[in-house]
Design an enzyme around this catalytic site. Structure first.
Site, PDB file in Angstrom:
ATOM      1  N   GLU A 178       0.829  -1.221   0.000  1.00 52.59           N
ATOM      2  CA  GLU A 178       0.000   0.000   0.000  1.00 52.59           C
ATOM      3  C   GLU A 178       0.856   1.261   0.000  1.00 52.59           C
ATOM      4  O   GLU A 178       1.238   1.762   1.051  1.00 52.59           O
ATOM      5  CB  GLU A 178      -0.939   0.018   1.221  1.00 52.59           C
ATOM      6  CG  GLU A 178      -1.850   1.249   1.227  1.00 52.59           C
ATOM      7  CD  GLU A 178      -2.783   1.336   2.440  1.00 52.59           C
ATOM      8  OE1 GLU A 178      -2.639   0.521   3.369  1.00 52.59           O
ATOM      9  OE2 GLU A 178      -3.637   2.232   2.452  1.00 52.59           O
ATOM     10  N   LYS A 220      -2.415  -2.061  -3.177  1.00 52.46           N
ATOM     11  CA  LYS A 220      -3.476  -1.212  -2.598  1.00 52.46           C
ATOM     12  C   LYS A 220      -3.091   0.253  -2.812  1.00 52.46           C
ATOM     13  O   LYS A 220      -2.426   0.864  -1.988  1.00 52.46           O
ATOM     14  CB  LYS A 220      -3.640  -1.526  -1.105  1.00 52.46           C
ATOM     15  CG  LYS A 220      -4.666  -0.629  -0.396  1.00 52.46           C
ATOM     16  CD  LYS A 220      -5.065  -1.171   0.958  1.00 52.46           C
ATOM     17  CE  LYS A 220      -5.960  -0.199   1.703  1.00 52.46           C
ATOM     18  NZ  LYS A 220      -6.573  -0.745   2.907  1.00 52.46           N
TER      19      LYS A 220
HETATM   20  C1  5MM Z   1      -8.339   1.573   8.571  1.00 52.58           C
HETATM   21  O1  5MM Z   1      -7.251   2.494   8.534  1.00 52.58           O
HETATM   22  C2  5MM Z   1      -5.985   1.860   8.397  1.00 52.58           C
HETATM   23  C3  5MM Z   1      -5.114   2.069   9.575  1.00 52.58           C
HETATM   24  O2  5MM Z   1      -4.655   3.347   9.709  1.00 52.58           O
HETATM   25  P1  5MM Z   1      -3.561   3.695  10.866  1.00 52.58           P
HETATM   26  O3  5MM Z   1      -2.457   2.709  10.757  1.00 52.58           O
HETATM   27  O4  5MM Z   1      -3.149   5.090  10.499  1.00 52.58           O
HETATM   28  O5  5MM Z   1      -4.257   3.604  12.169  1.00 52.58           O
HETATM   29  C4  5MM Z   1      -5.336   2.271   7.074  1.00 52.58           C
HETATM   30  O6  5MM Z   1      -4.071   1.724   6.880  1.00 52.58           O
HETATM   31  C5  5MM Z   1      -6.211   1.786   5.981  1.00 52.58           C
HETATM   32  O7  5MM Z   1      -6.097   0.391   5.863  1.00 52.58           O
HETATM   33  C6  5MM Z   1      -5.914   2.366   4.627  1.00 52.58           C
HETATM   34  O8  5MM Z   1      -5.311   3.619   4.672  1.00 52.58           O
HETATM   35  C7  5MM Z   1      -7.190   2.492   3.848  1.00 52.58           C
HETATM   36  O9  5MM Z   1      -8.155   3.107   4.644  1.00 52.58           O
HETATM   37  P2  5MM Z   1      -9.105   4.201   4.016  1.00 52.58           P
HETATM   38  O10 5MM Z   1      -9.878   4.734   5.189  1.00 52.58           O
HETATM   39  O11 5MM Z   1      -8.228   5.224   3.366  1.00 52.58           O
HETATM   40  O12 5MM Z   1      -9.965   3.449   3.026  1.00 52.58           O
END
Ligand code: 5MM
Length: 341
Positions: A178, A220
């Site tokens: 990602e 991702k």
């Molecule tokens: C769910 O959010 C994930 C964890 O974020 P932190 O490590 O900052 O707590 C994040 O990695 C998420 O899997 C991705 O960014 C995709 O989430 P979004 O909300 O952008 O779809």
């Protein structure tokens, strides 16, 4: 490494009609989400909330191919003592685990971050596999601003992503790679296109150097989209066309699947964009969602920490998962949202 098995898991993660639930919020992030709905972020509340999602039978069995968990969650049991991982497996979905340990300031690059967590990763992966994880996730964060991203930030983050991916495959775990280009700035869609291209090219260069088998990974990425503060927002079709054009230029066809992050888009925008991307058709990879906020904002609001709201929270989750499941095959339409409302 058994590449055929890694490829099988990767393909299952992007089964048409299904996508991935990113429920891997770290303790700080889930606290922010709970603050917004006025729920205290205790271990039990986090468990209750995630148990509600994983027990949403219809969503989990029909529309969710896999769930990305946070370290706390993968070891947690449901209220009745069943491991949360088992709930996911029983629904026919695949448990996964976020293995990065967040970001740190990148020296000599003001305002930029590098994702950390490679130390002892091989040992951690072994334990996660034993617990049932069949895929993992590592998120690199690239910000767009005046004079950034630097080549340094792109390089070190791509290098770490590839190191992580190679370690995952050696542990028989499919890596979700990602590299997130944030949509927080005021940049337009073309600047996002240019930066995302640099990031993806560097990431695949590093993946090759470190001999990662592309058939056994999932990408991702962010979509190609204007920054939230830009006065020039692009239309849905423009986002879809530029995203597909860029992915075709940068992502080898050997990659089995691409599962987008939502990145702060509204629920419906994230669905509409995914749908328009899939409607273009004739793509070399399966394309689906790996959304956090765009899948969970609605159920969080509906639940609001009250046990009597669990059915409403589950309904909201089923609906978003269903809409995104349709978008993963280009069969979503805006009026389906209104019908449900
Ligand atoms: C769910 O959010 C994930 C964890 O974020 P932190 O490590 O900052 O707590 C994040 O990695 C998420 O899997 C991705 O960014 C995709 O989430 P979004 O909300 O952008 O779809």
């Amino acid at each position: 490494m058994n590449l055929a098995d890694l490829n099988k898991v990767a393909l299952a993660m992007v089964t048409p009609g299904k996508g991935i639930l990113a429920a891997d919020e770290s303790t700080g992030t889930i606290k922010k989400r709970f603050d917004a709905i006025k729920v205290e972020s205790t271990e039990d509340n986090r468990r209750d909330y995630r148990e509600m999602l994983f027990r949403s039978q219809e969503a989990m069995s029909k529309y969710i191919s896999g769930v990305i968990l946070y370290d706390e969650t993968i070891w947690q049991n449901a209220k009745d003592g069943t491991p949360l991982v088992k709930l996911i497996e029983q629904a026919g979905s695949i448990p996964g685990i976020k293995v990065d340990e967040g970001t740190q300031a990148l020296p000599n690059c003001p305002g930029e971050l590098v994702t950390v967590g490679l130390d002892k990763l091989a040992e951690r992966l072994k334990k996660y596999y034993e617990r049932g994880a069949r895929f993992a996730k590592w998120r690199a964060v690239i910000d767009i601003g005046s004079g950034i991203p630097s080549m340094t930030a792109i390089h070190v983050n791509a290098h770490a992503l590839a190191r992580y991916a190679a370690l995952c495959q050696a542990a028989q775990i499919v890596p979700i790679v990602e590299p997130e280009v944030l949509m927080d700035g005021d940049h337009d869609i073309d600047r996002c296109y240019e930066v995302t291209g640099r990031v993806l090219n560097k990431t695949f260069q590093e993946l090759r150097v470190q001999r990662v088998a592309l058939e056994g990974m999932i990408l991702k990425p962010n979509m190609v989209i204007a920054g939230k503060k830009s006065g020039k927002q692009a239309g849905v079709q423009d986002v879809a066309e530029k995203t597909v054009r860029l992915l075709k230029a940068c992502v080898p066809a050997a990659v089995p699947g691409i599962a987008f992050l939502s990145g702060g888009q509204s629920d419906e925008e994230a669905t509409a964009h995914l749908n328009a991307i899939n409607a273009i058709g004739n793509l070399p990879w399966k394309i689906t969602f790996s959304y956090g906020r765009a899948l969970q904002a609605a159920p969080q609001k509906a639940w609001s920490g009250k046990s009597e709201n669990v059915p409403a929270g589950q309904r909201a989750f089923i609906h978003r998962a269903h809409m995104n499941g349709l978008a993963s095959t280009g069969k979503w339409a805006a009026d389906l949202e209104k019908k449900a409302a």
